[in-house]
Design an enzyme around this catalytic site. Structure first.
Site, PDB file in Angstrom:
ATOM      1  N   CYS A  99      28.924  -8.294  10.963  1.00 37.51           N
ATOM      2  CA  CYS A  99      29.751  -7.940   9.804  1.00 37.51           C
ATOM      3  C   CYS A  99      30.872  -8.969   9.632  1.00 37.51           C
ATOM      4  CB  CYS A  99      30.357  -6.552   9.986  1.00 37.51           C
ATOM      5  SG  CYS A  99      29.170  -5.219  10.224  1.00 37.51           S
ATOM      6  N   HIS A 103      32.728 -10.950   6.465  1.00 38.20           N
ATOM      7  CA  HIS A 103      33.954 -10.263   6.042  1.00 38.20           C
ATOM      8  C   HIS A 103      35.175 -10.569   6.900  1.00 38.20           C
ATOM      9  CE1 HIS A 103      31.541  -7.960   3.230  1.00 38.20           C
ATOM     10  NE2 HIS A 103      30.736  -7.576   4.215  1.00 38.20           N
ATOM     11  N   CYS A 199      29.591  25.972  -3.656  1.00 36.37           N
ATOM     12  CA  CYS A 199      30.743  25.279  -3.070  1.00 36.37           C
ATOM     13  C   CYS A 199      32.042  25.857  -3.632  1.00 36.37           C
ATOM     14  CB  CYS A 199      30.689  23.779  -3.389  1.00 36.37           C
ATOM     15  SG  CYS A 199      29.166  22.937  -2.942  1.00 36.37           S
ATOM     16  N   CYS A 202      33.822  29.235  -2.231  1.00 38.53           N
ATOM     17  CA  CYS A 202      34.698  29.122  -1.063  1.00 38.53           C
ATOM     18  C   CYS A 202      35.896  28.212  -1.336  1.00 38.53           C
ATOM     19  CB  CYS A 202      33.920  28.595   0.136  1.00 38.53           C
ATOM     20  SG  CYS A 202      32.799  29.797   0.887  1.00 38.53           S
ATOM     21  N   HIS A 203      35.611  27.008  -1.822  1.00 37.43           N
ATOM     22  CA  HIS A 203      36.628  25.964  -1.811  1.00 37.43           C
ATOM     23  C   HIS A 203      37.489  25.900  -3.071  1.00 37.43           C
ATOM     24  CE1 HIS A 203      35.111  24.549   1.956  1.00 37.43           C
ATOM     25  NE2 HIS A 203      33.902  24.377   1.469  1.00 37.43           N
ATOM     26  N   CYS A 244      27.012  23.335   5.223  1.00 39.83           N
ATOM     27  CA  CYS A 244      27.515  24.349   4.294  1.00 39.83           C
ATOM     28  C   CYS A 244      26.365  25.040   3.571  1.00 39.83           C
ATOM     29  CB  CYS A 244      28.455  23.713   3.277  1.00 39.83           C
ATOM     30  SG  CYS A 244      30.118  23.377   3.902  1.00 39.83           S
TER      31      CYS A 244
END
Length: 283
Positions: A99, A103, A199, A202-203, A244
């Site tokens: 990498c 970079h 989702c 709950c959130h 979830c």
């Protein structure tokens, strides 16, 4: 496909509502290493009409957990960042590149994490950061792709997140990404599984409440990858999505699937303006 069983789901949803106890998020400030103040609450983006304010999951955790994340010496997620730093400098593949060959130092990647997922013009697709890492590995390094939510990948995403901590999430939702963003939004609000939960149930509708022994957050993903005390390892965002959906007793998607890419695009944009925190610490 996700399956819904209405009769069981309706009863389970009622049981869920009955189990909820109010427990507001704390009023606290996250100062990283006693130097950098992170934004953990801010005005909700205009496209999130259902919330006035967006809140980091950090505000929903206990005192000890919050303190653990505030100090890199105490944050267990930083161990995995150190492993990724080794991988960053290690040449792999037929091109003999690392990498760092392209970079330089990992710090040059500051500002990358906040804008993902994003549109890749050359590929003609929405890419997550994991997809971009694997493209670099296969096309530039001549190395094998990593498993989407595997240890090597989640470590690298933690490193790329760590160098952007404090920068605001800024995920684009218009232009060529809009159709996938709409798909992610639909997934976010669709009830699934035997429990018939989305989702949002709950959130969005119950964040700030306790359900059994857990404090429901807004489900923001600005802190991913997350070191969970529950399983003592770093967790990728798609792994959390999978968990979830599994908890709703539905058939789920795989990490890296188009459905989860769309969901990440939408959920990521809900946290626009919050600081990148990863690797964060959660229950």
């Amino acid at each position: 496909m996700m399956k819904t069983i209405s009769a069981i789901g309706g009863a389970a949803a009622l049981a869920l509502s009955a189990a909820v106890v109010t427990a507001d998020p704390v009023d606290d400030t996250l100062i990283l290493n006693e130097e950098l103040e992170l934004v953990t609450r801010t005005t909700a983006p205009a496209h999130v009409e259902e919330l006035d304010e967006v809140l980091s999951g950090w505000l929903f955790r206990g005192t000890e957990t919050r303190a653990m994340q505030a100090d890199d010496f105490d944050n267990p997620g930083m161990i995995f960042v150190e492993k990724a730093l080794e991988a960053w400098d290690t040449a792999e593949g037929s091109e003999g590149k690392s990498c760092a060959s392209c970079h330089d130092a990992a710090e040059t990647m500051a500002g990358v994490r906040p804008v993902y997922p994003k549109w890749n013009e050359a590929a003609g697709e929405v890419r997550t950061l994991e997809m971009q890492v694997n493209d670099c590995r296969t096309s530039r390094m001549g190395a094998e792709a990593w498993k989407y939510a595997g240890g090597d990948m989640v470590n690298m995403i933690a490193l790329l997140s760590s160098v952007s901590r404090g920068l605001p999430v800024n995920v684009a939702i218009d232009g060529p990404v809009q159709s996938m963003w709409e798909q992610g939004k639909e997934l976010y609000y669709t009830r699934t599984g035997q429990l018939e939960l989305s989702c949002a149930n709950c959130h969005e509708e119950n964040n700030g409440n306790m359900i059994r022994a857990d404090h429901l957050s807004q489900g923001q993903i600005n802190g991913f990858p997350v070191y969970r005390l529950k399983n003592t390892k770093l967790n990728a965002v798609h792994s959390r999505f999978k968990g979830c959906i599994r908890d709703t007793r539905a058939e789920t998607y795989s990490p890296g699937s188009p459905e989860f890419v769309a969901l990440e695009l939408y959920v990521g944009s809900r946290g626009n303006g919050l600081s990148v925190e990863g690797p964060s610490v959660r229950n």
